[in-house]
Design a protein around this motif. Structure first.
Motif, PDB file in Angstrom:
ATOM      1  N   THR A 110       0.997  -1.216  -0.217  1.00  0.00           N
ATOM      2  CA  THR A 110       0.157  -0.571   0.070  1.00  0.00           C
ATOM      3  C   THR A 110       0.745   1.441  -0.029  1.00  0.00           C
ATOM      4  O   THR A 110       0.440   2.031   0.170  1.00  0.00           O
ATOM      5  CB  THR A 110      -1.421  -0.239   1.473  1.00  0.00           C
ATOM      6  N   SER A 111       1.760   0.912  -0.191  1.00  0.00           N
ATOM      7  CA  SER A 111       3.211   2.336  -0.087  1.00  0.00           C
ATOM      8  C   SER A 111       4.279   1.832  -1.237  1.00  0.00           C
ATOM      9  O   SER A 111       4.248   0.616  -1.696  1.00  0.00           O
ATOM     10  CB  SER A 111       3.726   2.942   1.784  1.00  0.00           C
ATOM     11  N   VAL A 112       5.138   2.761  -1.812  1.00  0.00           N
ATOM     12  CA  VAL A 112       6.213   2.373  -2.573  1.00  0.00           C
ATOM     13  C   VAL A 112       7.165   2.896  -1.960  1.00  0.00           C
ATOM     14  O   VAL A 112       7.505   3.466  -1.544  1.00  0.00           O
ATOM     15  CB  VAL A 112       6.125   3.220  -3.899  1.00  0.00           C
ATOM     16  N   VAL A 113       8.255   1.512  -1.908  1.00  0.00           N
ATOM     17  CA  VAL A 113       9.578   1.780  -1.774  1.00  0.00           C
ATOM     18  C   VAL A 113      10.484   1.980  -2.622  1.00  0.00           C
ATOM     19  O   VAL A 113      10.557   0.887  -3.410  1.00  0.00           O
ATOM     20  CB  VAL A 113      10.037   0.544  -0.531  1.00  0.00           C
ATOM     21  N   ASP A 114      11.412   2.748  -2.950  1.00  0.00           N
ATOM     22  CA  ASP A 114      12.419   2.908  -3.594  1.00  0.00           C
ATOM     23  C   ASP A 114      13.823   2.283  -3.287  1.00  0.00           C
ATOM     24  O   ASP A 114      14.514   2.503  -2.423  1.00  0.00           O
ATOM     25  CB  ASP A 114      12.448   4.136  -4.729  1.00  0.00           C
ATOM     26  N   LEU A 115      13.938   0.951  -3.701  1.00  0.00           N
ATOM     27  CA  LEU A 115      15.239   0.647  -3.886  1.00  0.00           C
ATOM     28  C   LEU A 115      16.360   0.354  -5.179  1.00  0.00           C
ATOM     29  O   LEU A 115      17.104  -0.541  -4.800  1.00  0.00           O
ATOM     30  CB  LEU A 115      15.368  -1.222  -3.213  1.00  0.00           C
ATOM     31  N   SER A 116      16.043   1.540  -5.560  1.00  0.00           N
ATOM     32  CA  SER A 116      17.426   1.478  -6.584  1.00  0.00           C
ATOM     33  C   SER A 116      18.905   1.179  -6.306  1.00  0.00           C
ATOM     34  O   SER A 116      19.765   1.019  -6.934  1.00  0.00           O
ATOM     35  CB  SER A 116      17.137   2.671  -7.432  1.00  0.00           C
ATOM     36  N   GLU A 117      19.289   2.084  -5.205  1.00  0.00           N
ATOM     37  CA  GLU A 117      20.546   2.061  -4.706  1.00  0.00           C
ATOM     38  C   GLU A 117      21.446   0.915  -4.321  1.00  0.00           C
ATOM     39  O   GLU A 117      22.390   0.530  -4.140  1.00  0.00           O
ATOM     40  CB  GLU A 117      20.436   3.001  -3.684  1.00  0.00           C
ATOM     41  N   TYR A 118      20.002  -0.190  -4.348  1.00  0.00           N
ATOM     42  CA  TYR A 118      20.767  -1.687  -3.943  1.00  0.00           C
ATOM     43  C   TYR A 118      20.582  -2.303  -5.138  1.00  0.00           C
ATOM     44  O   TYR A 118      21.135  -3.755  -5.119  1.00  0.00           O
ATOM     45  CB  TYR A 118      20.037  -2.410  -2.825  1.00  0.00           C
ATOM     46  N   VAL A 119      19.967  -2.374  -6.096  1.00  0.00           N
ATOM     47  CA  VAL A 119      20.377  -2.952  -7.220  1.00  0.00           C
ATOM     48  C   VAL A 119      21.174  -3.566  -8.052  1.00  0.00           C
ATOM     49  O   VAL A 119      21.130  -4.999  -7.995  1.00  0.00           O
ATOM     50  CB  VAL A 119      19.708  -2.250  -8.284  1.00  0.00           C
ATOM     51  N   SER A 120      22.863  -3.157  -7.121  1.00  0.00           N
ATOM     52  CA  SER A 120      23.992  -3.719  -7.663  1.00  0.00           C
ATOM     53  C   SER A 120      24.143  -5.302  -6.659  1.00  0.00           C
ATOM     54  O   SER A 120      25.428  -6.036  -6.477  1.00  0.00           O
ATOM     55  CB  SER A 120      25.226  -2.617  -8.102  1.00  0.00           C
ATOM     56  N   ASP A 121      23.527  -4.937  -5.993  1.00  0.00           N
ATOM     57  CA  ASP A 121      23.620  -5.857  -4.447  1.00  0.00           C
ATOM     58  C   ASP A 121      22.328  -5.971  -4.222  1.00  0.00           C
ATOM     59  O   ASP A 121      21.602  -6.471  -3.828  1.00  0.00           O
ATOM     60  CB  ASP A 121      23.996  -6.055  -3.627  1.00  0.00           C
ATOM     61  N   ALA A 122      21.561  -7.397  -5.372  1.00  0.00           N
ATOM     62  CA  ALA A 122      20.403  -7.873  -4.770  1.00  0.00           C
ATOM     63  C   ALA A 122      19.934  -8.775  -3.530  1.00  0.00           C
ATOM     64  O   ALA A 122      19.576  -8.821  -3.118  1.00  0.00           O
ATOM     65  CB  ALA A 122      20.411  -9.474  -5.533  1.00  0.00           C
ATOM     66  N   ALA A 123      21.007  -9.834  -2.850  1.00  0.00           N
ATOM     67  CA  ALA A 123      21.187 -10.160  -1.553  1.00  0.00           C
ATOM     68  C   ALA A 123      20.817  -8.656  -0.534  1.00  0.00           C
ATOM     69  O   ALA A 123      19.778  -8.769  -0.075  1.00  0.00           O
ATOM     70  CB  ALA A 123      21.962 -10.851  -1.323  1.00  0.00           C
ATOM     71  N   GLU A 124      21.001  -8.002  -0.536  1.00  0.00           N
ATOM     72  CA  GLU A 124      21.050  -6.975  -0.167  1.00  0.00           C
ATOM     73  C   GLU A 124      19.772  -6.174   0.129  1.00  0.00           C
ATOM     74  O   GLU A 124      18.951  -5.980   0.586  1.00  0.00           O
ATOM     75  CB  GLU A 124      21.893  -5.464  -0.494  1.00  0.00           C
ATOM     76  N   LEU A 125      19.057  -6.276  -1.127  1.00  0.00           N
ATOM     77  CA  LEU A 125      17.425  -5.707  -1.937  1.00  0.00           C
ATOM     78  C   LEU A 125      17.076  -6.314  -1.412  1.00  0.00           C
ATOM     79  O   LEU A 125      15.505  -5.786  -0.504  1.00  0.00           O
ATOM     80  CB  LEU A 125      17.912  -5.564  -3.284  1.00  0.00           C
ATOM     81  N   LEU A 126      16.762  -8.195  -1.021  1.00  0.00           N
ATOM     82  CA  LEU A 126      16.137  -8.668  -0.983  1.00  0.00           C
ATOM     83  C   LEU A 126      15.762  -8.767   0.503  1.00  0.00           C
ATOM     84  O   LEU A 126      14.944  -8.894   1.247  1.00  0.00           O
ATOM     85  CB  LEU A 126      16.176  -9.547  -1.261  1.00  0.00           C
ATOM     86  N   MET A 127      16.784  -7.801   1.419  1.00  0.00           N
ATOM     87  CA  MET A 127      17.430  -7.604   2.812  1.00  0.00           C
ATOM     88  C   MET A 127      16.011  -6.212   3.155  1.00  0.00           C
ATOM     89  O   MET A 127      15.578  -6.547   4.641  1.00  0.00           O
ATOM     90  CB  MET A 127      18.164  -7.658   3.335  1.00  0.00           C
TER      91      MET A 127
END
Length: 374
Positions: A253-270
């Motif tokens: 119901t909200s949006v979170v931009d995780l673009s700064e983590y795209v180079s590290d998929a594991a960190e992004l998923l966490m």
């Protein structure tokens, strides 16, 4: 049929039939151990499985197994393929959550996407004593998935008109010392009085000429778990390509931009919080705000299209993006599981506007994008 073959066949039937055939087909030796391991899990079908938290048996008089002992037995007694199936059943079908909280169990689990999904779903309730181990497994799972995908995905681009394009290489001159230190400060070892990096970071020294913008919007509701995982991995691969500029945001119901983590998929998923409601319209509005060069922008919406609000708002926003000149892909699923469950009338309506709508594998998505930008 000789005596040995007949005995083996009878033992197999006994294992299939379970305790109810014990009087007529008794087991001996290691077959009895295998039966105990299977009973520990599948006796739950009859309401008599062991209570792993209280250490109670199902009442047949068999030795009481703990989850760590069961995992050890399974890996010893059965081929890897069979052991993996038993592990998946324990996690997905019978919900043995102790498998995610006991360090002795975690270190013996086989990493795969099912285990990764469970660890991500329950990460916030995993005890601190095993959180570090769980995160290591998450990273290992992601690295294995990425390793399998990267060659095929890159081939979708470099096999076309982009063969002369270069990407950055993990060589000394590209080594990013500052980022490596910053990202690994949490890995300081008091024992060795130094930082032990889990990952080395490299700079992209290749200039991006006329890059395409990829905007990935991912529904993080619980039913989209596998798609979230593959989205993070595919975004990480895209981020290494010099002709793509990749943004990724997750939404409920909200949006979170995780673009700064795209180079590290594991960190992004966490950073992902699986579950919650769904506001696709809000996600599309956010995605639209990131569009600066519509003719060279591809918006990828990954969702089952079950909107929490008025679906007509979603239609309108999809139309705005398409009429603005951007490409729109709507993916009810991004994985290998086959036919997903999604809002088919909504999918047909959006497809009629001119969007590409289909459940695809990561390689197929890369192929689509490769065809457009080449």
């Amino acid at each position: 049929m000789n005596v040995t073959d007949e005995k083996e066949m009878l033992s197999r039937w006994r294992l299939v039939l379970g305790q109810f055939a014990d009087d007529n087909l008794p087991l001996e030796g290691s077959d009895g151990d295998a039966d105990d391991a299977l009973s520990f899990l599948y006796d739950r079908e009859y309401g008599s499985g062991r209570d792993i938290r209280q250490g109670q048996s199902g009442g047949r008089g068999a030795s009481i197994l703990t989850v760590p002992q069961w995992i050890s037995k399974v890996k010893t007694l059965f081929p890897k393929q069979t052991a993996d199936i038993l592990q998946k059943d324990a996690l997905n079908k019978y919900g043995i959550d102790e498998m995610l909280t006991d360090p002795d169990v975690l270190k013996n689990l086989s990493p795969d996407i099912d285990l990764l999904g469970k660890l991500l779903s329950f990460r916030n309730i995993i005890p601190s004593k095993t959180r570090h181990m769980a995160d290591e497994i998450i990273r290992k799972c992601v690295e294995e998935i990425q390793k399998k995908l990267e060659t095929n995905v890159r081939r979708c681009f470099y096999g076309k008109k982009l063969s002369s394009t270069q990407s950055y290489y993990k060589i000394f001159r590209n080594f990013n010392f500052r980022k490596t230190i910053e990202q690994n400060l949490k890995n300081y070892s008091p024992e060795f009085n130094t930082i032990i990096p889990r990952r080395l970071y490299f700079s992209n020294t290749v200039k991006r000429y006329n890059p395409w913008d990829i905007i990935i919007l991912v529904d993080q509701s619980g039913s989209m778990c596998n798609s979230v995982i593959y989205s993070a991995v595919i975004a990480g691969i895209f981020a290494k390509l010099p002709f793509l500029r990749t943004n990724l945001a997750v939404f409920d119901t909200s949006v979170v931009d995780l673009s700064e983590y795209v180079s590290d998929a594991a960190e992004l998923l966490m950073k992902v919080q699986l579950g919650g409601g769904t506001d696709i319209f809000k996600a599309l509005c956010y995605g639209e705000s990131l569009i600066h060069h519509p003719a060279k922008t591809i918006v990828i919406l990954i969702t089952d299209l079950y909107e929490g609000g008025d679906i007509r708002h979603v239609y309108r926003k999809c139309s705005d993006i398409l009429e603005g000149g951007s490409k729109l892909f709507v993916l009810p699923a991004l994985d290998y599981d086959g036919e997903p469950s999604y809002n088919r009338p909504a999918a047909k309506y959006i497809a009629a506007m001119g969007a590409d709508v289909a459940a695809v594998t990561p390689e197929k998505l890369a192929d689509w994008i490769g065809q457009i930008i080449s």
